[in-house]
Design an enzyme around this catalytic site. Structure first.
Site, PDB file in Angstrom:
ATOM      1  N   HIS A   1       5.925   8.263 -45.663  1.00 38.76           N
ATOM      2  CA  HIS A   1       6.929   7.251 -45.360  1.00 38.76           C
ATOM      3  C   HIS A   1       6.695   6.604 -44.003  1.00 38.76           C
ATOM      4  O   HIS A   1       7.669   6.309 -43.263  1.00 38.76           O
ATOM      5  CB  HIS A   1       8.326   7.876 -45.443  1.00 38.76           C
ATOM      6  CG  HIS A   1       9.363   6.962 -46.000  1.00 38.76           C
ATOM      7  ND1 HIS A   1      10.217   6.241 -45.210  1.00 38.76           N
ATOM      8  CD2 HIS A   1       9.664   6.630 -47.273  1.00 38.76           C
ATOM      9  CE1 HIS A   1      11.013   5.512 -45.979  1.00 38.76           C
ATOM     10  NE2 HIS A   1      10.700   5.722 -47.238  1.00 38.76           N
TER      11      HIS A   1
ATOM     12  N   TYR B   1      12.521  12.463 -43.878  1.00 43.42           N
ATOM     13  CA  TYR B   1      12.574  11.567 -45.049  1.00 43.42           C
ATOM     14  C   TYR B   1      12.521  12.389 -46.345  1.00 43.42           C
ATOM     15  O   TYR B   1      11.787  13.362 -46.435  1.00 43.42           O
ATOM     16  CB  TYR B   1      11.400  10.591 -45.072  1.00 43.42           C
ATOM     17  CG  TYR B   1      11.264   9.984 -46.441  1.00 43.42           C
ATOM     18  CD1 TYR B   1      10.303  10.432 -47.329  1.00 43.42           C
ATOM     19  CD2 TYR B   1      12.197   9.045 -46.897  1.00 43.42           C
ATOM     20  CE1 TYR B   1      10.239   9.944 -48.627  1.00 43.42           C
ATOM     21  CE2 TYR B   1      12.154   8.561 -48.191  1.00 43.42           C
ATOM     22  CZ  TYR B   1      11.171   9.002 -49.041  1.00 43.42           C
ATOM     23  OH  TYR B   1      11.127   8.539 -50.323  1.00 43.42           O
TER      24      TYR B   1
HETATM   25  C1  GCO Z   1      10.019   6.045 -52.473  1.00 42.97           C
HETATM   26  C2  GCO Z   1      10.592   5.343 -51.301  1.00 42.97           C
HETATM   27  C3  GCO Z   1      12.081   5.323 -51.258  1.00 42.97           C
HETATM   28  C4  GCO Z   1      12.568   4.421 -50.137  1.00 42.97           C
HETATM   29  C5  GCO Z   1      13.851   3.727 -50.534  1.00 42.97           C
HETATM   30  C6  GCO Z   1      14.357   2.785 -49.459  1.00 42.97           C
HETATM   31  O1  GCO Z   1       8.839   6.422 -52.382  1.00 42.97           O
HETATM   32  O2  GCO Z   1      10.686   6.136 -53.483  1.00 42.97           O
HETATM   33  O3  GCO Z   1       9.955   5.734 -50.156  1.00 42.97           O
HETATM   34  O4  GCO Z   1      12.607   6.569 -51.153  1.00 42.97           O
HETATM   35  O5  GCO Z   1      12.729   5.134 -48.976  1.00 42.97           O
HETATM   36  O6  GCO Z   1      13.623   3.011 -51.685  1.00 42.97           O
HETATM   37  O7  GCO Z   1      15.590   2.265 -49.785  1.00 42.97           O
HETATM   38 MG    MG Z   2       7.877   5.855 -50.646  1.00 43.98          MG
END
Ligand code: GCO
Ligand code: MG
Length: 453
Positions: free
Chosen positions: A258, A205
């Site tokens: 995440h 992520y």
């Molecule tokens: C963050 C979030 C985003 C999400 C995204 C999903 O902390 O900004 O985790 O990166 O993953 O908004 O569409």
């Molecule tokens: Mg986030």
């Protein structure tokens, strides 16, 4: 007294309560209380005449924005309804359901419009209807601000600070790449920096495919994003050890788990990160595992941020009142917009929890403007996830919050202070094939088990 003055006083009263008495007195002195003034001059009732749903992608991210038009020529409001993974569904909820329900109603009755729309589906507290409702709700606050000739933060009680501190995303495939990105962000004036690193060979992520090569022979809707939690929770503490050694202590560092690891590993990670003094560790647990927060709280002093996936108050009220988290990360359009978000901010204030509203690319510039108005007026503001808008985004949305040295600045114009160029927005149609980023449903362990993304 001019109508606008009366509105200014009454709007101020609504925002902060106490001045209402003064406002009423002021009006009273001149016309026997607010009702007096109204009775004195019959004002044409303001009505919602149309609700337009605008889907656009100036930064290649599917955005949903709502424009509420009124019976007063030229008076309209904008709101963010962005649920990027289900944009067309939100559009249907607005066009086919909320619009016929709201046409002819009084846009100044924000709370009544919210409550009646919220229960109008009987079943409620979901991401689609929450976002649809938010598009209208934010637009009504924009309209009242314009009518009162005040920025929305003024309706919320005025500024608690002149600007909104933001954090910047950085990432890299190696510690050295992350270090370079953090150093560059620091150089540019950011005081708060989120750092994410790829786990070799895995789809991580915040770093894009980085560590994993996508096999183009597998159709996108079935292409696995292979992920394993154990190597991740071992590599992250080493990343922050490296960053503290190389970058030092005079920068606030953040990290987003995440929700991708089993709760016990999240607790180990939070413990292992303690020496590196993170500003916050985000989404260590998934909404489905909020029962673990009590254990996490007892185990570690690493500050915890949670909530971008929350829809239902029952998911977060006990976390706030139990003082089990330190920052609330809600995606405010998901819960229905400014009306509920103001209440969440106030609840958090009472329990020492600070705000850190969700603010990446799949929050529209209108949503970012709404975040900034909340941030300026909340005494318990913590930090705001910031975004450097692209030129195309700024062209489509004149009045985007301005970002300078890591601070967001509102432009102090009436309402939310942002507009939309509908013609230009139409030049950036959203992609419908595929209808959303299939990777969200394809994060899998090596053995094929689906992982919460
Ligand atoms: C963050 C979030 C985003 C999400 C995204 C999903 O902390 O900004 O985790 O990166 O993953 O908004 O569409
Ligand atoms: Mg986030």
């Amino acid at each position: 007294m001019q109508r606008r003055d009366w509105l200014k006083y009454s709007a101020a009263g609504v925002g902060a309560g106490l001045p209402l008495v003064a406002a009423a007195n002021e009006v009273g002195k001149q016309a026997a209380g607010p009702a007096g003034a109204a009775q004195g001059r019959k004002l044409p009732p303001l009505r919602i005449t149309d609700i337009k749903t605008i889907l656009t992608a100036p930064a290649n991210i599917r955005l949903v924005v709502v424009k509420v038009l009124t019976s007063e020529p030229g008076l309209y409001g904008l709101g963010c309804a962005t649920f990027t993974q289900r944009a067309r569904v939100v559009e249907t909820a607005l066009d086919k359901y909320l619009k016929p329900f709201l046409i002819g109603k009084d846009p100044l009755q924000i709370e009544d419009v919210f409550q009646s729309s919220f229960v109008s589906s009987y079943w409620r507290n979901g991401p689609v209807l929450g976002n649809a409702l938010s598009g209208v709700d934010m637009a009504l606050w924009d309209i009242v601000g314009k009518r009162a000739n005040m920025p929305v933060y003024q309706l919320f009680g005025g500024k608690c600070r002149e600007a909104v501190d933001t954090y910047r995303h950085t990432n890299g495939r190696t510690f050295q790449e992350v270090e370079k990105a953090v150093a560059q962000a620091k150089e540019k004036g950011w005081r708060y920096i989120r750092a994410q690193v790829a786990v070799p060979g895995l789809s991580t992520y915040g770093v894009g495919p980085g560590g994993q090569k996508d096999d183009p022979n597998i159709p996108a809707n079935r292409r696995p994003q292979v992920w394993e939690p154990a190597p991740y929770v071992r590599i992250v503490p080493r990343l922050f050890e490296h960053l503290r050694k190389r970058i030092g202590d005079d920068v606030e560092l953040l990290h987003d788990v995440h929700e991708r690891v089993p709760p016990i590993l999240a607790m180990q990670l939070a413990r292992d990160l303690e020496p590196y003094r993170l500003f916050f560790l985000e989404d260590p647990l998934s909404p489905e595992d909020v029962g673990y927060f009590e254990h996490l709280r007892k185990l570690t002093s690493t500050p915890i941020a949670m909530g971008e996936l929350f829809n239902n108050p029952n998911e977060y009220i006990h976390l706030i009142s139990g003082r089990l988290i330190d920052f609330i990360r809600i995606h405010i359009s998901q819960i229905g917009g400014l009306t509920p978000a103001r209440k969440v901010a106030a609840l958090c204030e009472l329990f020492g929890v600070r705000t850190a509203w969700h603010g990446p690319g799949d929050v529209s510039p209108v949503g970012h403007a709404a975040n900034v108005h909340l941030d300026l007026a909340a005494p318990n503001f913590g930090i705001q996830e910031g975004r450097e808008f692209t030129q195309a985004e700024r062209d489509v949305f004149p009045g985007c919050p301005e970002l300078k040295s890591g601070y967001y600045y509102a432009n102090d114009r009436p309402g939310l202070g942002i507009d939309i160029d509908e013609k230009l927005a139409a030049k950036f149609p959203i992609q419908d094939d595929p209808p959303f980023d299939y990777r969200w449903g394809n994060v899998r362990r090596r053995d094929g088990t689906v992982v919460r993304p």
